[in-house]
Motif scaffolding. Structure first.
Motif, PDB file in Angstrom:
ATOM      1  N   UNK A  70       0.718  -1.298   0.029  1.00 37.11           N
ATOM      2  CA  UNK A  70      -0.243   0.008  -0.135  1.00 37.11           C
ATOM      3  C   UNK A  70       0.767   1.275   0.241  1.00 37.11           C
ATOM      4  N   UNK A  71       0.465   2.200  -1.019  1.00 41.24           N
ATOM      5  CA  UNK A  71       1.662   3.664  -1.509  1.00 41.24           C
ATOM      6  C   UNK A  71       0.805   4.624  -0.915  1.00 41.24           C
ATOM      7  N   UNK A  72       0.944   5.090  -0.151  1.00 37.87           N
ATOM      8  CA  UNK A  72       0.302   6.030   0.422  1.00 37.87           C
ATOM      9  C   UNK A  72       0.948   7.807   0.196  1.00 37.87           C
ATOM     10  N   UNK A  73       0.077   8.556   0.181  1.00 37.00           N
ATOM     11  CA  UNK A  73       0.801  10.020   0.409  1.00 37.00           C
ATOM     12  C   UNK A  73       0.653  10.383   1.893  1.00 37.00           C
ATOM     13  N   UNK A  74       1.841  10.869   2.187  1.00 34.71           N
ATOM     14  CA  UNK A  74       2.286  11.411   4.049  1.00 34.71           C
ATOM     15  C   UNK A  74       2.742  12.908   4.674  1.00 34.71           C
ATOM     16  N   UNK A  75       2.726  12.784   5.054  1.00 33.38           N
ATOM     17  CA  UNK A  75       3.551  14.872   5.011  1.00 33.38           C
ATOM     18  C   UNK A  75       5.193  13.753   5.343  1.00 33.38           C
ATOM     19  N   UNK A  76       6.515  14.815   5.046  1.00 31.97           N
ATOM     20  CA  UNK A  76       7.396  14.551   5.819  1.00 31.97           C
ATOM     21  C   UNK A  76       7.382  14.279   7.459  1.00 31.97           C
ATOM     22  N   UNK A  77       6.886  15.034   7.923  1.00 33.46           N
ATOM     23  CA  UNK A  77       6.677  15.150   9.130  1.00 33.46           C
ATOM     24  C   UNK A  77       6.194  14.260  10.663  1.00 33.46           C
ATOM     25  N   UNK A  78       5.468  12.862   9.301  1.00 29.65           N
ATOM     26  CA  UNK A  78       4.808  12.764  10.066  1.00 29.65           C
ATOM     27  C   UNK A  78       5.723  10.868  10.596  1.00 29.65           C
ATOM     28  N   UNK A  79       4.979  10.624  11.373  1.00 33.05           N
ATOM     29  CA  UNK A  79       5.362   9.656  12.557  1.00 33.05           C
ATOM     30  C   UNK A  79       5.940   8.232  11.709  1.00 33.05           C
ATOM     31  N   UNK A  80       6.105   8.363  10.965  1.00 32.93           N
ATOM     32  CA  UNK A  80       6.357   6.715   9.909  1.00 32.93           C
ATOM     33  C   UNK A  80       7.361   7.313   9.384  1.00 32.93           C
ATOM     34  N   UNK A  81       7.033   8.879   8.858  1.00 34.18           N
ATOM     35  CA  UNK A  81       8.226   8.958   7.970  1.00 34.18           C
ATOM     36  C   UNK A  81       9.718   9.244   8.663  1.00 34.18           C
ATOM     37  N   UNK A  82       9.584  10.004   9.898  1.00 32.15           N
ATOM     38  CA  UNK A  82      10.329  10.229  10.619  1.00 32.15           C
ATOM     39  C   UNK A  82      11.488   8.963  10.541  1.00 32.15           C
ATOM     40  N   UNK A  83      10.545   8.170  11.173  1.00 34.34           N
ATOM     41  CA  UNK A  83      10.597   6.611  11.083  1.00 34.34           C
ATOM     42  C   UNK A  83      11.970   6.312  10.531  1.00 34.34           C
ATOM     43  N   UNK A  94      25.006  11.807   8.440  1.00 31.42           N
ATOM     44  CA  UNK A  94      23.786  11.221   7.741  1.00 31.42           C
ATOM     45  C   UNK A  94      24.007  12.536   6.415  1.00 31.42           C
ATOM     46  N   UNK A  95      23.198  13.076   6.403  1.00 31.89           N
ATOM     47  CA  UNK A  95      22.638  13.839   5.070  1.00 31.89           C
ATOM     48  C   UNK A  95      22.011  15.381   5.776  1.00 31.89           C
ATOM     49  N   UNK A  96      22.933  16.459   5.403  1.00 35.19           N
ATOM     50  CA  UNK A  96      22.657  17.817   6.601  1.00 35.19           C
ATOM     51  C   UNK A  96      21.644  18.378   5.153  1.00 35.19           C
ATOM     52  N   UNK A  97      20.892  17.680   4.687  1.00 38.75           N
ATOM     53  CA  UNK A  97      20.789  19.023   3.554  1.00 38.75           C
ATOM     54  C   UNK A  97      19.532  19.296   4.295  1.00 38.75           C
ATOM     55  N   UNK A  98      18.903  21.270   4.633  1.00 34.98           N
ATOM     56  CA  UNK A  98      18.271  21.637   5.306  1.00 34.98           C
ATOM     57  C   UNK A  98      16.807  20.488   4.235  1.00 34.98           C
ATOM     58  N   UNK A  99      15.583  20.436   5.688  1.00 35.29           N
ATOM     59  CA  UNK A  99      14.388  19.916   4.320  1.00 35.29           C
ATOM     60  C   UNK A  99      13.377  20.017   6.266  1.00 35.29           C
ATOM     61  N   UNK A 100      12.585  20.420   5.440  1.00 38.92           N
ATOM     62  CA  UNK A 100      10.731  20.806   6.326  1.00 38.92           C
ATOM     63  C   UNK A 100      10.028  20.647   5.190  1.00 38.92           C
ATOM     64  N   UNK A 101       8.898  19.849   5.972  1.00 37.62           N
ATOM     65  CA  UNK A 101       7.592  19.601   5.448  1.00 37.62           C
ATOM     66  C   UNK A 101       7.155  20.074   4.429  1.00 37.62           C
ATOM     67  N   UNK A 102       7.280  21.497   4.315  1.00 39.66           N
ATOM     68  CA  UNK A 102       6.812  22.591   4.050  1.00 39.66           C
ATOM     69  C   UNK A 102       7.035  22.036   2.369  1.00 39.66           C
TER      70      UNK A 102
END
Length: 158
Positions: free
Chosen positions: A2-15, A32-40
């Motif tokens: 099952x492939x779903x759209x989630x937010x980048x800050x969703x708990x599973x995405x964070x995990x 690790x990768x320090x490229x600045x990223x945020x959910x927006x």
């Protein structure tokens, strides 16, 4: 699967992001990768973040794209940048990364993006093989790691 759209800050995405960061740290001997990223950055219509779940509902793969346009980091107008492609070790070899990649490409194309770009590293040969077999070609380096020797950049017209 099952492939779903989630937010980048969703708990599973964070995990899974924590897991991929730990893998990067082992492979490259750094933080690790320090490229600045945020959910927006992954919020439609500027991007998309996907999560794959197995039959038991466990998160097993992830990937996203974000809008990029011409800037001082070497991007071009119309770029969609692939970020955080990752499959947990026990789910590798089942075509999940390829399915997520195709879905991200389709979404970026629908959003009007012209080219998908990505940065990976020379210590990730399986990632390089996936992208090469999916039509990606080496391109001029861009992004946060553009000056790093281990960095490899690829692009594909959408």
């Amino acid at each position: 699967m099952n492939i779903r759209r989630v937010t980048f800050d969703h708990p599973d995405a964070v995990k899974l992001n924590d897991q991929v960061q730990a893998e990067y740290a082992v492979r490259y001997g750094d933080e690790g990768d320090v490229t600045p990223l945020d959910a927006s950055m992954f919020a439609p219509p500027l991007g998309l973040y996907l999560m794959a779940y197995d039959a038991q509902g466990r998160p097993v793969a992830t990937g996203g794209w974000r809008t990029q346009d011409e800037n001082d980091e070497g991007y071009s107008d119309g770029d969609a940048e692939l970020k955080r492609m990752y499959v947990v070790e026990e789910a590798r070899g089942n075509g999940l990364a390829r399915r997520i990649l195709a879905a991200l490409e389709d979404d970026a194309r629908t959003a009007g993006r012209i080219r998908m770009v990505l940065e990976t590293g020379n210590k990730q040969p399986e990632a390089i093989a996936l992208y090469a077999s999916s039509g990606y070609e080496p391109c001029v380096k861009f992004g946060h790691y553009r000056f790093h020797e281990d960095s490899r950049c690829f692009a594909k017209l959408l």
